[in-house]
Motif scaffolding. Structure first.
Motif, PDB file in Angstrom:
ATOM      1  N   GLU A  41       0.830  -1.203   0.000  1.00 35.85           N
ATOM      2  CA  GLU A  41       0.000   0.000   0.000  1.00 35.85           C
ATOM      3  C   GLU A  41       0.871   1.263   0.000  1.00 35.85           C
ATOM      4  O   GLU A  41       0.546   2.246  -0.675  1.00 35.85           O
ATOM      5  CB  GLU A  41      -0.932   0.002   1.208  1.00 35.85           C
ATOM      6  CG  GLU A  41      -1.895   1.172   1.240  1.00 35.85           C
ATOM      7  CD  GLU A  41      -2.837   1.129   2.428  1.00 35.85           C
ATOM      8  OE1 GLU A  41      -3.923   1.713   2.315  1.00 35.85           O
ATOM      9  OE2 GLU A  41      -2.495   0.518   3.468  1.00 35.85           O
ATOM     10  N   ALA A  42       1.976   1.245   0.721  1.00 36.05           N
ATOM     11  CA  ALA A  42       2.888   2.398   0.745  1.00 36.05           C
ATOM     12  C   ALA A  42       3.479   2.641  -0.645  1.00 36.05           C
ATOM     13  O   ALA A  42       3.594   3.789  -1.089  1.00 36.05           O
ATOM     14  CB  ALA A  42       3.997   2.164   1.771  1.00 36.05           C
ATOM     15  N   ILE A  43       3.833   1.581  -1.339  1.00 35.18           N
ATOM     16  CA  ILE A  43       4.350   1.704  -2.712  1.00 35.18           C
ATOM     17  C   ILE A  43       3.265   2.265  -3.620  1.00 35.18           C
ATOM     18  O   ILE A  43       3.507   3.178  -4.406  1.00 35.18           O
ATOM     19  CB  ILE A  43       4.863   0.342  -3.229  1.00 35.18           C
ATOM     20  CG1 ILE A  43       6.070  -0.117  -2.408  1.00 35.18           C
ATOM     21  CG2 ILE A  43       5.200   0.427  -4.719  1.00 35.18           C
ATOM     22  CD1 ILE A  43       6.482  -1.554  -2.652  1.00 35.18           C
ATOM     23  N   PHE A  44       2.064   1.730  -3.500  1.00 31.69           N
ATOM     24  CA  PHE A  44       0.930   2.194  -4.308  1.00 31.69           C
ATOM     25  C   PHE A  44       0.674   3.680  -4.050  1.00 31.69           C
ATOM     26  O   PHE A  44       0.463   4.457  -4.982  1.00 31.69           O
ATOM     27  CB  PHE A  44      -0.306   1.365  -3.964  1.00 31.69           C
ATOM     28  CG  PHE A  44      -1.468   1.545  -4.895  1.00 31.69           C
ATOM     29  CD1 PHE A  44      -1.649   0.677  -5.967  1.00 31.69           C
ATOM     30  CD2 PHE A  44      -2.393   2.558  -4.707  1.00 31.69           C
ATOM     31  CE1 PHE A  44      -2.725   0.833  -6.826  1.00 31.69           C
ATOM     32  CE2 PHE A  44      -3.467   2.717  -5.555  1.00 31.69           C
ATOM     33  CZ  PHE A  44      -3.640   1.849  -6.624  1.00 31.69           C
ATOM     34  N   LEU A  45       0.714   4.075  -2.787  1.00 28.23           N
ATOM     35  CA  LEU A  45       0.505   5.470  -2.407  1.00 28.23           C
ATOM     36  C   LEU A  45       1.507   6.383  -3.107  1.00 28.23           C
ATOM     37  O   LEU A  45       1.147   7.433  -3.634  1.00 28.23           O
ATOM     38  CB  LEU A  45       0.624   5.623  -0.885  1.00 28.23           C
ATOM     39  CG  LEU A  45       0.548   7.030  -0.319  1.00 28.23           C
ATOM     40  CD1 LEU A  45      -0.834   7.624  -0.524  1.00 28.23           C
ATOM     41  CD2 LEU A  45       0.909   7.015   1.170  1.00 28.23           C
ATOM     42  N   CYS A  46       2.762   5.963  -3.149  1.00 33.89           N
ATOM     43  CA  CYS A  46       3.795   6.788  -3.783  1.00 33.89           C
ATOM     44  C   CYS A  46       3.686   6.782  -5.303  1.00 33.89           C
ATOM     45  O   CYS A  46       4.207   7.673  -5.964  1.00 33.89           O
ATOM     46  CB  CYS A  46       5.181   6.321  -3.352  1.00 33.89           C
ATOM     47  SG  CYS A  46       5.567   6.784  -1.655  1.00 33.89           S
ATOM     48  N   SER A  47       3.011   5.814  -5.845  1.00 36.89           N
ATOM     49  CA  SER A  47       2.834   5.761  -7.294  1.00 36.89           C
ATOM     50  C   SER A  47       1.663   6.616  -7.766  1.00 36.89           C
ATOM     51  O   SER A  47       1.774   7.346  -8.745  1.00 36.89           O
ATOM     52  CB  SER A  47       2.622   4.317  -7.737  1.00 36.89           C
ATOM     53  OG  SER A  47       2.402   4.257  -9.122  1.00 36.89           O
ATOM     54  N   ILE A 114      -1.290  -3.629  -9.618  1.00 39.76           N
ATOM     55  CA  ILE A 114      -1.646  -4.361  -8.405  1.00 39.76           C
ATOM     56  C   ILE A 114      -2.790  -5.310  -8.724  1.00 39.76           C
ATOM     57  O   ILE A 114      -3.724  -4.950  -9.430  1.00 39.76           O
ATOM     58  CB  ILE A 114      -1.998  -3.414  -7.237  1.00 39.76           C
ATOM     59  CG1 ILE A 114      -2.156  -4.219  -5.961  1.00 39.76           C
ATOM     60  CG2 ILE A 114      -3.227  -2.602  -7.532  1.00 39.76           C
ATOM     61  CD1 ILE A 114      -2.026  -3.397  -4.712  1.00 39.76           C
ATOM     62  N   PHE A 115      -2.656  -6.516  -8.235  1.00 34.53           N
ATOM     63  CA  PHE A 115      -3.682  -7.532  -8.416  1.00 34.53           C
ATOM     64  C   PHE A 115      -3.883  -8.172  -7.058  1.00 34.53           C
ATOM     65  O   PHE A 115      -3.032  -8.901  -6.578  1.00 34.53           O
ATOM     66  CB  PHE A 115      -3.216  -8.557  -9.454  1.00 34.53           C
ATOM     67  CG  PHE A 115      -4.302  -9.486  -9.903  1.00 34.53           C
ATOM     68  CD1 PHE A 115      -5.259  -9.066 -10.814  1.00 34.53           C
ATOM     69  CD2 PHE A 115      -4.365 -10.769  -9.413  1.00 34.53           C
ATOM     70  CE1 PHE A 115      -6.264  -9.922 -11.237  1.00 34.53           C
ATOM     71  CE2 PHE A 115      -5.368 -11.626  -9.828  1.00 34.53           C
ATOM     72  CZ  PHE A 115      -6.314 -11.199 -10.738  1.00 34.53           C
ATOM     73  N   THR A 116      -5.009  -7.866  -6.409  1.00 34.76           N
ATOM     74  CA  THR A 116      -5.275  -8.363  -5.060  1.00 34.76           C
ATOM     75  C   THR A 116      -6.128  -9.632  -5.128  1.00 34.76           C
ATOM     76  O   THR A 116      -6.741  -9.913  -6.161  1.00 34.76           O
ATOM     77  CB  THR A 116      -6.022  -7.298  -4.232  1.00 34.76           C
ATOM     78  OG1 THR A 116      -7.319  -7.095  -4.791  1.00 34.76           O
ATOM     79  CG2 THR A 116      -5.247  -5.989  -4.197  1.00 34.76           C
ATOM     80  N   PRO A 117      -6.202 -10.378  -4.040  1.00 33.53           N
ATOM     81  CA  PRO A 117      -7.048 -11.574  -4.042  1.00 33.53           C
ATOM     82  C   PRO A 117      -8.504 -11.263  -4.410  1.00 33.53           C
ATOM     83  O   PRO A 117      -9.171 -12.077  -5.048  1.00 33.53           O
ATOM     84  CB  PRO A 117      -6.946 -12.078  -2.602  1.00 33.53           C
ATOM     85  CG  PRO A 117      -5.607 -11.616  -2.156  1.00 33.53           C
ATOM     86  CD  PRO A 117      -5.419 -10.268  -2.814  1.00 33.53           C
ATOM     87  N   ASP A 118      -8.997 -10.086  -4.050  1.00 36.16           N
ATOM     88  CA  ASP A 118     -10.366  -9.716  -4.406  1.00 36.16           C
ATOM     89  C   ASP A 118     -10.549  -9.592  -5.914  1.00 36.16           C
ATOM     90  O   ASP A 118     -11.644  -9.789  -6.433  1.00 36.16           O
ATOM     91  CB  ASP A 118     -10.761  -8.387  -3.751  1.00 36.16           C
ATOM     92  CG  ASP A 118     -10.848  -8.491  -2.243  1.00 36.16           C
ATOM     93  OD1 ASP A 118     -11.024  -9.618  -1.736  1.00 36.16           O
ATOM     94  OD2 ASP A 118     -10.742  -7.452  -1.577  1.00 36.16           O
ATOM     95  N   SER A 128     -19.920  -7.769  -7.948  1.00 37.66           N
ATOM     96  CA  SER A 128     -20.044  -6.340  -7.635  1.00 37.66           C
ATOM     97  C   SER A 128     -18.707  -5.637  -7.851  1.00 37.66           C
ATOM     98  O   SER A 128     -18.666  -4.487  -8.263  1.00 37.66           O
ATOM     99  CB  SER A 128     -20.521  -6.147  -6.197  1.00 37.66           C
ATOM    100  OG  SER A 128     -19.594  -6.702  -5.294  1.00 37.66           O
ATOM    101  N   LYS A 129     -17.602  -6.318  -7.596  1.00 40.46           N
ATOM    102  CA  LYS A 129     -16.273  -5.737  -7.828  1.00 40.46           C
ATOM    103  C   LYS A 129     -16.074  -5.453  -9.314  1.00 40.46           C
ATOM    104  O   LYS A 129     -15.601  -4.392  -9.693  1.00 40.46           O
ATOM    105  CB  LYS A 129     -15.203  -6.690  -7.314  1.00 40.46           C
ATOM    106  CG  LYS A 129     -13.786  -6.228  -7.537  1.00 40.46           C
ATOM    107  CD  LYS A 129     -13.322  -5.346  -6.430  1.00 40.46           C
ATOM    108  CE  LYS A 129     -11.841  -5.059  -6.600  1.00 40.46           C
ATOM    109  NZ  LYS A 129     -11.356  -4.099  -5.682  1.00 40.46           N
ATOM    110  N   GLN A 130     -16.451  -6.409 -10.149  1.00 36.59           N
ATOM    111  CA  GLN A 130     -16.300  -6.225 -11.592  1.00 36.59           C
ATOM    112  C   GLN A 130     -17.181  -5.081 -12.081  1.00 36.59           C
ATOM    113  O   GLN A 130     -16.744  -4.254 -12.871  1.00 36.59           O
ATOM    114  CB  GLN A 130     -16.668  -7.512 -12.324  1.00 36.59           C
ATOM    115  CG  GLN A 130     -16.406  -7.455 -13.822  1.00 36.59           C
ATOM    116  CD  GLN A 130     -16.836  -8.722 -14.524  1.00 36.59           C
ATOM    117  OE1 GLN A 130     -17.735  -9.417 -14.052  1.00 36.59           O
ATOM    118  NE2 GLN A 130     -16.218  -9.019 -15.629  1.00 36.59           N
TER     119      GLN A 130
END
Length: 160
Positions: A41-47, A114-118, A128-130
């Motif tokens: 999440e920290a990496i994602f935040l900086c991106s 990013i590819f999360t389990p969800d 609903s996610k899709q």
């Protein structure tokens, strides 16, 4: 691109941490709720300047703390760089020591996917996610994403 170093302070469950990364592959492992996803999440935040999990920046600040700081040093083929994000009363973002005025100035410095389990539900059918993913205003992006995921799903079925 190579993320060389991540420094986090008062971020989620971390007080203060510095992580030096290797140039090729890095693996984060450990028990549940130890902070592996918090590093991602920290990496994602900086991106992108925002979280993929939190709706509010304040959710990323460690409990009972006033602010949180995330710093990433990176190397690209054409340059080195440093991104610093200070979450507090308001978010302040610095690129190579200079405070940026628009979030768009941050984009493209760290390229991530990013590819999360969800997200696996995207491949399993209309969830609903899709549906949420395809609610983008830009119909060309929506069409391309839908075609892409449909192709991935089709290819995975033919491999079985």
């Amino acid at each position: 691109m190579w993320i060389k170093n991540i420094k986090i302070k008062n971020f989620r469950n971390y007080n203060k941490e510095e992580i030096n990364l290797e140039k090729n592959i890095n693996i984060f492992y450990g028990e549940n709720a130890q902070g592996k996803t918090n590093i991602i999440e920290a990496i994602f935040l900086c991106s992108l300047g925002k979280s993929f999990r939190a709706k509010k920046d304040s959710e990323m600040i460690k409990l009972n703390e006033e602010n949180s700081i995330v710093e990433i040093e990176f190397e690209k083929s054409d340059r080195d760089g440093k991104i610093k994000i200070d979450l507090g009363n308001k978010k302040e973002i610095y690129l190579n020591g200079i405070k940026i005025k628009k979030l768009s100035e941050l984009l493209g410095n760290l390229n991530i996917v990013i590819f999360t389990p969800d997200d696996i539900n995207i491949l399993k059918g209309r969830t609903s996610k899709q549906k949420k993913i395809f609610r983008y205003n830009d119909k060309s992006i929506k069409t391309k994403l839908y075609a892409y995921f449909k192709l991935i799903f089709k290819n995975n079925r033919t491999k079985e």
